[in-house]
Design an enzyme around this catalytic site. Structure first.
Site, PDB file in Angstrom:
ATOM      1  N   ASN A  55       0.885  -1.179   0.000  1.00 51.41           N
ATOM      2  CA  ASN A  55       0.000   0.000   0.000  1.00 51.41           C
ATOM      3  C   ASN A  55       0.915   1.219   0.000  1.00 51.41           C
ATOM      4  OD1 ASN A  55      -1.941   1.942   0.334  1.00 51.41           O
ATOM      5  ND2 ASN A  55      -2.221   1.549   2.531  1.00 51.41           N
ATOM      6  N   LYS A  66       0.241   4.330  -0.241  1.00 50.53           N
ATOM      7  CA  LYS A  66      -0.278   5.562   0.379  1.00 50.53           C
ATOM      8  C   LYS A  66      -0.013   6.745  -0.568  1.00 50.53           C
ATOM      9  CE  LYS A  66       0.292   3.262   4.763  1.00 50.53           C
ATOM     10  NZ  LYS A  66       0.535   3.324   6.197  1.00 50.53           N
ATOM     11  N   HIS A  88      -8.971   1.924   5.401  1.00 47.29           N
ATOM     12  CA  HIS A  88      -7.657   2.027   6.043  1.00 47.29           C
ATOM     13  C   HIS A  88      -7.762   2.982   7.235  1.00 47.29           C
ATOM     14  CE1 HIS A  88      -3.452   2.878   6.755  1.00 47.29           C
ATOM     15  NE2 HIS A  88      -3.194   1.763   6.104  1.00 47.29           N
ATOM     16  N   GLU A 142      -5.948   5.249   8.237  1.00 51.64           N
ATOM     17  CA  GLU A 142      -5.654   6.661   7.923  1.00 51.64           C
ATOM     18  C   GLU A 142      -6.886   7.329   7.341  1.00 51.64           C
ATOM     19  OE1 GLU A 142      -2.184   5.827   5.603  1.00 51.64           O
ATOM     20  OE2 GLU A 142      -1.151   5.170   7.427  1.00 51.64           O
ATOM     21  N   GLU A 198      -4.799  -4.304  11.095  1.00 53.08           N
ATOM     22  CA  GLU A 198      -3.703  -3.358  11.287  1.00 53.08           C
ATOM     23  C   GLU A 198      -3.876  -2.630  12.616  1.00 53.08           C
ATOM     24  OE1 GLU A 198      -2.002  -2.306   7.136  1.00 53.08           O
ATOM     25  OE2 GLU A 198      -3.462  -0.801   7.715  1.00 53.08           O
ATOM     26  N   GLY A 251       3.571   2.308  10.667  1.00 49.47           N
ATOM     27  CA  GLY A 251       4.580   3.320  10.386  1.00 49.47           C
ATOM     28  C   GLY A 251       5.378   3.730  11.609  1.00 49.47           C
ATOM     29  N   SER A 257       4.232  -2.133  10.081  1.00 45.32           N
ATOM     30  CA  SER A 257       5.683  -2.300  10.153  1.00 45.32           C
ATOM     31  C   SER A 257       6.154  -3.690   9.723  1.00 45.32           C
ATOM     32  CB  SER A 257       6.201  -1.953  11.563  1.00 45.32           C
ATOM     33  OG  SER A 257       5.861  -0.612  11.896  1.00 45.32           O
TER      34      SER A 257
HETATM   35  O1  LIG Z   1      -1.351  -0.208   4.716  1.00 39.25           O
HETATM   36  C1  LIG Z   1      -0.304  -0.424   5.296  1.00 39.25           C
HETATM   37  C2  LIG Z   1      -0.182  -0.178   6.702  1.00 39.25           C
HETATM   38  O2  LIG Z   1      -0.720   1.029   7.081  1.00 39.25           O
HETATM   39  C3  LIG Z   1       1.164  -0.461   7.286  1.00 39.25           C
HETATM   40  O3  LIG Z   1       2.087   0.559   6.995  1.00 39.25           O
HETATM   41  P1  LIG Z   1       3.620   0.311   7.426  1.00 39.25           P
HETATM   42  O4  LIG Z   1       4.001  -1.007   6.819  1.00 39.25           O
HETATM   43  O5  LIG Z   1       4.364   1.466   6.827  1.00 39.25           O
HETATM   44  O6  LIG Z   1       3.640   0.269   8.920  1.00 39.25           O
END
Ligand SMILES: O=C[C@H](O)COP(=O)(O)O
Length: 253
Positions: free
Chosen positions: A10, A12, A96, A98, A168, A174, A214
């Site tokens: 993903n 983002k 998601h 976010e 998640e 992140g 992560s």
């Molecule tokens: O969509 C992915 C998640 O929000 C995980 O993000 P991350 O792997 O950067 O922690």
């Protein structure tokens, strides 16, 4: 029961169209066969047309990071499931954290988007997960159960089996903090029990449940070794071709 792993990057709000194109060119002929692993990249809307064309004929699948639940209309700035289907997009990330936290996504809009996705042959990747407060307050079961129950509302069993759920924990996104593989599996198992209660065991056993937060090449192996973790939704570690390929390769074993 063994379920085919699904690894989804993903991105983002990252990468120009040129950067996205270069990434897909670098990985598309190196991902595992789709009989073994589903390899997916979720990219910003602007890049989707190009990426679908780039990935055509390869085993890499392209996802959108969001979708509106209406087919068309006065929704400035939004993108409809009709538009994604028209491009040849195959998956869509829905709900998601976010988007829930920053863009007013609710359990109700998540459910509408799940229905809209199926109406247009898009596979939904539905994100659920608790905040640190909710975990520390002992409320993660209630939060996750509610999110899952509302996301699946009105979805018939034959569609439910195709839903991908991404667990998640918000505190692990992140942040560099990963839930331990046992912690992640406990929640993924709980999600499967929730789906069993909504449908039946046979249905729940077909639903693929990803962990996200992560995930990186160094920890994906132990996550995928867990009984109820069938893949990963990966942010930061999906931005580099080598890292993404290491993640999908790890899912082959
Ligand atoms: O969509 C992915 C998640 O929000 C995980 O993000 P991350 O792997 O950067 O922690």
């Amino acid at each position: 029961m063994s379920r085919k792993p699904i690894i989804a990057g993903n991105w983002k709000m990252n990468k120009t169209v040129k950067e996205a194109h270069e990434f897909v060119e670098a990985v598309k002929d190196k991902v595992p066969a789709p009989e073994i692993v589903d390899s997916v990249i979720a990219a910003p809307f602007l890049a989707l047309d190009r990426l679908v064309a780039d990935a055509k004929g390869s085993d890499l699948k392209i996802a959108a990071e969001n979708v509106h639940f209406e087919n068309s209309g006065a929704y400035t700035g939004e993108v409809s499931p009709v538009m994604l289907e028209d491009l040849g997009v195959q998956y869509v990330v829905i709900g998601h954290s976010e988007r829930r936290a920053m863009f007013a996504e609710t359990d109700e809009t998540v459910n509408k988007k799940v229905h809209a996705s199926f109406a247009h042959h898009l596979v939904p990747i539905v994100c659920v997960g608790e905040t640190l407060d909710e975990r520390e307050g002992g409320r993660w079961q209630a939060v996750v159960k509610n999110q899952v129950t509302k996301a699946f509302a009105g979805v018939p069993a034959d569609q439910a089996t195709a839903v991908v759920v991404a667990y998640e924990p918000i505190w692990a996104i992140g942040t560099g903090k990963t839930a331990s593989s046992e912690q992640a599996n406990e929640v993924c198992h709980f999600i499967r029990e929730t789906i069993t209660a909504l449908y039946d065991l046979a249905t729940a056993e077909q639903v693929r449940i990803q962990y996200g937060g992560s995930v990186k090449p160094a920890n994906i192996g132990e996550l995928l070794a867990q009984s109820d973790i069938d893949g990963a939704l990966v942010g930061g570690a999906s931005l580099q071709p080598e890292s993404f390929l290491a993640l999908v390769d790890a899912a082959k074993d």
